[in-house]
Design a protein around this motif. Structure first.
Motif, PDB file in Angstrom:
ATOM      1  N   GLN A  50      -7.259  -1.197   8.385  1.00 56.24           N
ATOM      2  CA  GLN A  50      -6.590   0.101   8.346  1.00 56.24           C
ATOM      3  C   GLN A  50      -5.823   0.275   7.047  1.00 56.24           C
ATOM      4  O   GLN A  50      -5.865   1.343   6.424  1.00 56.24           O
ATOM      5  CB  GLN A  50      -5.644   0.263   9.546  1.00 56.24           C
ATOM      6  CG  GLN A  50      -4.995   1.627   9.625  1.00 56.24           C
ATOM      7  CD  GLN A  50      -6.005   2.753   9.775  1.00 56.24           C
ATOM      8  OE1 GLN A  50      -6.986   2.638  10.505  1.00 56.24           O
ATOM      9  NE2 GLN A  50      -5.777   3.846   9.064  1.00 56.24           N
ATOM     10  N   LYS A  53      -8.214   1.087   4.334  1.00 55.29           N
ATOM     11  CA  LYS A  53      -8.633   2.499   4.380  1.00 55.29           C
ATOM     12  C   LYS A  53      -7.537   3.397   3.830  1.00 55.29           C
ATOM     13  O   LYS A  53      -7.811   4.337   3.083  1.00 55.29           O
ATOM     14  CB  LYS A  53      -8.963   2.901   5.810  1.00 55.29           C
ATOM     15  CG  LYS A  53     -10.248   2.328   6.333  1.00 55.29           C
ATOM     16  CD  LYS A  53     -10.494   2.757   7.769  1.00 55.29           C
ATOM     17  CE  LYS A  53     -11.722   2.089   8.356  1.00 55.29           C
ATOM     18  NZ  LYS A  53     -11.904   2.441   9.767  1.00 55.29           N
ATOM     19  N   ASP A  54      -6.287   3.123   4.231  1.00 56.69           N
ATOM     20  CA  ASP A  54      -5.175   3.946   3.757  1.00 56.69           C
ATOM     21  C   ASP A  54      -5.043   3.888   2.243  1.00 56.69           C
ATOM     22  O   ASP A  54      -4.844   4.909   1.587  1.00 56.69           O
ATOM     23  CB  ASP A  54      -3.857   3.490   4.403  1.00 56.69           C
ATOM     24  CG  ASP A  54      -3.798   3.787   5.902  1.00 56.69           C
ATOM     25  OD1 ASP A  54      -4.638   4.569   6.392  1.00 56.69           O
ATOM     26  OD2 ASP A  54      -2.914   3.219   6.577  1.00 56.69           O
ATOM     27  N   SER A  56      -7.404   3.139   0.115  1.00 54.89           N
ATOM     28  CA  SER A  56      -8.577   3.794  -0.458  1.00 54.89           C
ATOM     29  C   SER A  56      -8.429   5.312  -0.398  1.00 54.89           C
ATOM     30  O   SER A  56      -8.707   6.004  -1.364  1.00 54.89           O
ATOM     31  CB  SER A  56      -9.831   3.347   0.294  1.00 54.89           C
ATOM     32  OG  SER A  56     -10.951   4.050  -0.174  1.00 54.89           O
ATOM     33  N   GLU A  57      -7.981   5.828   0.744  1.00 59.08           N
ATOM     34  CA  GLU A  57      -7.819   7.276   0.892  1.00 59.08           C
ATOM     35  C   GLU A  57      -6.724   7.797  -0.037  1.00 59.08           C
ATOM     36  O   GLU A  57      -6.847   8.876  -0.598  1.00 59.08           O
ATOM     37  CB  GLU A  57      -7.508   7.618   2.350  1.00 59.08           C
ATOM     38  CG  GLU A  57      -8.700   7.451   3.272  1.00 59.08           C
ATOM     39  CD  GLU A  57      -8.343   7.655   4.738  1.00 59.08           C
ATOM     40  OE1 GLU A  57      -7.180   7.973   5.041  1.00 59.08           O
ATOM     41  OE2 GLU A  57      -9.236   7.481   5.576  1.00 59.08           O
ATOM     42  N   GLY A  58      -5.662   7.005  -0.185  1.00 54.89           N
ATOM     43  CA  GLY A  58      -4.589   7.423  -1.093  1.00 54.89           C
ATOM     44  C   GLY A  58      -5.093   7.535  -2.514  1.00 54.89           C
ATOM     45  O   GLY A  58      -4.763   8.475  -3.237  1.00 54.89           O
ATOM     46  N   ARG A  59      -5.911   6.602  -2.927  1.00 57.05           N
ATOM     47  CA  ARG A  59      -6.488   6.635  -4.281  1.00 57.05           C
ATOM     48  C   ARG A  59      -7.416   7.834  -4.423  1.00 57.05           C
ATOM     49  O   ARG A  59      -7.430   8.496  -5.454  1.00 57.05           O
ATOM     50  CB  ARG A  59      -7.236   5.316  -4.539  1.00 57.05           C
ATOM     51  CG  ARG A  59      -7.897   5.232  -5.885  1.00 57.05           C
ATOM     52  CD  ARG A  59      -6.890   5.089  -6.998  1.00 57.05           C
ATOM     53  NE  ARG A  59      -7.590   4.935  -8.261  1.00 57.05           N
ATOM     54  CZ  ARG A  59      -7.214   5.527  -9.368  1.00 57.05           C
ATOM     55  NH1 ARG A  59      -6.120   6.235  -9.414  1.00 57.05           N
ATOM     56  NH2 ARG A  59      -7.906   5.363 -10.473  1.00 57.05           N
ATOM     57  N   MET A  60      -8.184   8.106  -3.366  1.00 56.26           N
ATOM     58  CA  MET A  60      -9.096   9.248  -3.417  1.00 56.26           C
ATOM     59  C   MET A  60      -8.310  10.556  -3.533  1.00 56.26           C
ATOM     60  O   MET A  60      -8.695  11.452  -4.289  1.00 56.26           O
ATOM     61  CB  MET A  60      -9.991   9.279  -2.170  1.00 56.26           C
ATOM     62  CG  MET A  60     -11.031   8.181  -2.137  1.00 56.26           C
ATOM     63  SD  MET A  60     -12.155   8.241  -3.549  1.00 56.26           S
ATOM     64  CE  MET A  60     -13.029   9.739  -3.210  1.00 56.26           C
ATOM     65  N   GLN A  61      -7.209  10.664  -2.799  1.00 54.53           N
ATOM     66  CA  GLN A  61      -6.393  11.875  -2.890  1.00 54.53           C
ATOM     67  C   GLN A  61      -5.826  12.027  -4.294  1.00 54.53           C
ATOM     68  O   GLN A  61      -5.789  13.130  -4.834  1.00 54.53           O
ATOM     69  CB  GLN A  61      -5.269  11.834  -1.863  1.00 54.53           C
ATOM     70  CG  GLN A  61      -5.745  12.027  -0.446  1.00 54.53           C
ATOM     71  CD  GLN A  61      -4.617  11.889   0.563  1.00 54.53           C
ATOM     72  OE1 GLN A  61      -3.510  11.482   0.237  1.00 54.53           O
ATOM     73  NE2 GLN A  61      -4.903  12.225   1.813  1.00 54.53           N
ATOM     74  N   GLN A  62      -5.397  10.930  -4.875  1.00 56.66           N
ATOM     75  CA  GLN A  62      -4.871  10.972  -6.237  1.00 56.66           C
ATOM     76  C   GLN A  62      -5.960  11.431  -7.206  1.00 56.66           C
ATOM     77  O   GLN A  62      -5.725  12.269  -8.073  1.00 56.66           O
ATOM     78  CB  GLN A  62      -4.341   9.594  -6.638  1.00 56.66           C
ATOM     79  CG  GLN A  62      -3.762   9.551  -8.025  1.00 56.66           C
ATOM     80  CD  GLN A  62      -3.339   8.152  -8.435  1.00 56.66           C
ATOM     81  OE1 GLN A  62      -3.593   7.186  -7.728  1.00 56.66           O
ATOM     82  NE2 GLN A  62      -2.713   8.040  -9.576  1.00 56.66           N
ATOM     83  N   ARG A  64      -8.618  13.201  -6.484  1.00 59.31           N
ATOM     84  CA  ARG A  64      -8.919  14.619  -6.225  1.00 59.31           C
ATOM     85  C   ARG A  64      -7.895  15.519  -6.902  1.00 59.31           C
ATOM     86  O   ARG A  64      -8.238  16.564  -7.469  1.00 59.31           O
ATOM     87  CB  ARG A  64      -8.945  14.880  -4.726  1.00 59.31           C
ATOM     88  CG  ARG A  64     -10.179  14.368  -4.049  1.00 59.31           C
ATOM     89  CD  ARG A  64     -10.220  14.763  -2.568  1.00 59.31           C
ATOM     90  NE  ARG A  64     -11.309  14.094  -1.913  1.00 59.31           N
ATOM     91  CZ  ARG A  64     -11.184  13.219  -0.921  1.00 59.31           C
ATOM     92  NH1 ARG A  64      -9.986  12.926  -0.455  1.00 59.31           N
ATOM     93  NH2 ARG A  64     -12.235  12.641  -0.389  1.00 59.31           N
TER      94      ARG A  64
END
Length: 122
Positions: A50, A53-54, A56-62, A64
């Motif tokens: 988890q 994933k968090d 990874s998602e945080g990096r993806m949001q950055q 974006r």
């Protein structure tokens, strides 16, 4: 004999302590402690997944957000380039008019000089 008996008792106590330590250090999945360890390992593995994933998602949001900023910047640059092209076209038109005026004035000046020369000769 007493000394040997005391050494025997001490050795037996040491043997018992070492056996207890050996049993405690051996992992048995069927034992209660073993089951608790396995459950704790599963919980930690789930938590790690988890967190992965968090992160990874945080990096993806950055990323974006950065892409959005770059798109906005590119849009502003395209708009600025369009405005500059219009300004260049206006300057080009004004230059053509000015060159036409200069050409006409030179021709008039040349004609005027020619007329003066003729009148001064006469």
């Amino acid at each position: 004999i007493r000394r040997l008996r005391e050494e025997l008792k001490a050795s037996q106590k040491r043997e018992a302590a070492l056996r207890d330590e050996l049993e405690a250090s051996q992992f048995q999945s069927g034992s209660i402690a073993g089951k608790k360890l396995v459950q704790k390992c599963r919980e930690l593995q789930s938590e790690n997944e988890q967190l992965g994933k968090d992160v990874s998602e945080g990096r993806m949001q950055q990323l974006r957000a950065e892409v959005g900023m770059h798109k906005d910047y590119a849009s502003e640059q395209r708009k600025s380039i369009g405005e500059m092209r219009e300004w260049i076209e206006q300057l080009s038109d004004e230059l053509e008019v000015a060159q036409g005026t200069i050409f006409s004035l030179r021709r008039e000046l040349k004609d005027e000089k020619a007329m003066r020369e003729r009148s001064s000769r006469d």
